[in-house]
Scaffold this motif. Structure first.
Motif: not given
Length: 413
Positions: A307-310, A358-365, A367-371, A379-385
């Motif tokens: 979840d916090m990989i960003f 859907q991809l964009g929503i998950q990326v935004v969510m 990053v918004a949590v991490a910041t 919420i995982g970061l697509p292709f990264f988490s």
């Protein structure tokens, strides 16, 4: 016999042809970037939990990526003519998995019903359901498009049924039935996910569903009403925080909203993770401390490979690395929207645009949590988490977008 064979050949199960190369290149660059970052972020957890094997989680993620790529290319050959008819089956399978997981209590996380585990592997039904939801909504909105835009036949409609039962000349917009149907298709699986103690999954399903309705030509008044309700709810939270904090704490049993509002509130179970995420992001500066050199991933930020990989990406690669990642996602989503807009039919258009949204929503969510822009939720970061089900499903979805690009009215570059 020859005639029936000819009809079958009009809709072969698989279709050959060129895919959209820019989309494919962006996808592989993002995937490679994600694998590099997850390798670095997962080292402490791999060493601590897997007998000192620093690359254990990375090797598993690499295996999941390989499976996903194979499935992606298989789905990229699919004929979208059949996808519409398989949407009901896919949605039914997704619902069965959501129901089944409620009867499986995870021994690692008592009280949580998110994973179906077998052997050394597990699947997360909520991840599968996101794609099934996009698929069924695309099919339903395509089928009822004339009623959604108010050009349907009112005979047999809700209004006609009410007139027959009551004798009163009711006026009910033709879009009511489609939006009630689509709403139920969204709310029921979201409710099942919530029962499994997976609030972030429930939120994502709702957001994905609403985004699909937004692109489905429903009257924007529905969304204005929903936006007003959300604004009122958020305002009520702030008012409670200022006027009746005890009630807010009772409602917010996990303390996540309170920890988001009160930046000085820092017990280890509520504010600890997000504080260390912010420390990681801030310490990265412009160019980062260098790949592999994060200190926050050593059990200061929990779930650094997930979840916090960003935050770990920002710490090691800095603002430049984070900006590059966001630019790649933006380019991929933009290209996916272009593919959807040039799709051969409405169903394919809804499916392609809904998938990249859907991809964009998950990326935004994520990053918004991490910041700390929104309350902390997983919420995982697509292709990264790190996570097999999520990565494989995302690659399958990208395969569907590639399949749509084969049939789209666009020049394959």
């Amino acid at each position: 016999m020859a005639g029936s064979k000819g009809k079958r050949n009009q809709h072969p199960m698989f279709k050959l042809g060129g895919v959209d190369i820019p989309f494919l290149i962006l996808l592989f660059v993002l995937l490679a970037y994600g694998l590099v970052v997850v390798f670095s972020a997962s080292i402490p957890t791999s060493i601590a939990e897997h007998n000192g094997d620093a690359s254990y989680l990375f090797r598993r993620q690499l295996m999941y990526a390989g499976i996903g790529i194979i499935l992606m290319f298989a789905f990229s050959q699919a004929n979208m003519y059949y996808a519409k008819f398989l949407s009901k089956i896919a949605y039914g399978v997704g619902m069965l998995l959501l129901v089944a997981v409620l009867f499986i209590d995870d021994p690692q996380f008592p009280g949580f019903h998110r994973w179906i585990r077998f052997g050394g592997f597990s699947i997360q039904p909520s991840e599968i359901m996101k794609f099934c939801l996009i698929l069924i909504l695309a099919a339903v909105m395509d089928k009822y498009h004339s009623r959604i835009i108010g050009r349907g036949n009112s005979n047999g409609s809700i209004a006609n049924a009410l007139r027959q039962k009551t004798g009163v000349n009711f006026y009910v917009p033709e879009s009511v039935y489609p939006i009630l149907l689509c709403g139920s298709l969204i709310v029921v699986p979201a409710f099942l996910v919530m029962l499994g103690n997976h609030n972030s999954g429930m939120i994502l399903l709702m957001l994905v569903g609403v985004s699909m309705l937004f692109i489905g030509d429903f009257k924007k008044g529905w969304f204005v009403t929903a936006a007003v309700i959300i604004v009122v709810a958020v305002a009520a939270i702030f008012i409670l925080y200022e006027t009746n904090p005890e009630l807010l704490q009772q409602i917010d049993s996990k303390g996540r909203i309170w920890a988001w509002l009160d930046k000085d509130y820092s017990p280890r179970d509520a504010r600890w993770q997000i504080n260390n995420s912010l420390y990681a992001i801030g310490s990265g500066g412009l160019f980062g401390v260098g790949l592999g050199n994060s200190t926050q991933k050593y059990y200061y930020v929990s779930e650094p490979q997930n979840d916090m990989i960003f935050a770990i990406l920002c710490e090691e690669l800095g603002f430049v690395g984070a900006a590059a990642m966001l630019a790649l996602f933006a380019a991929l989503i933009y290209r996916g929207v272009v593919i959807g807009l040039k799709a051969k039919d409405r169903f394919s258009s809804y499916l392609a645009i809904g998938t990249v949204m859907q991809l964009g929503i998950q990326v935004v969510m994520n990053v918004a949590v991490a910041t700390d822009l929104i309350p902390n939720t997983g919420i995982g970061l697509p292709f990264f988490s790190y996570g097999g089900t999520s990565l494989i499903i995302f690659l399958v979805e990208m395969g569907v977008v590639l399949a749509i690009s084969r049939e789209s009215r666009m020049v394959k570059k």
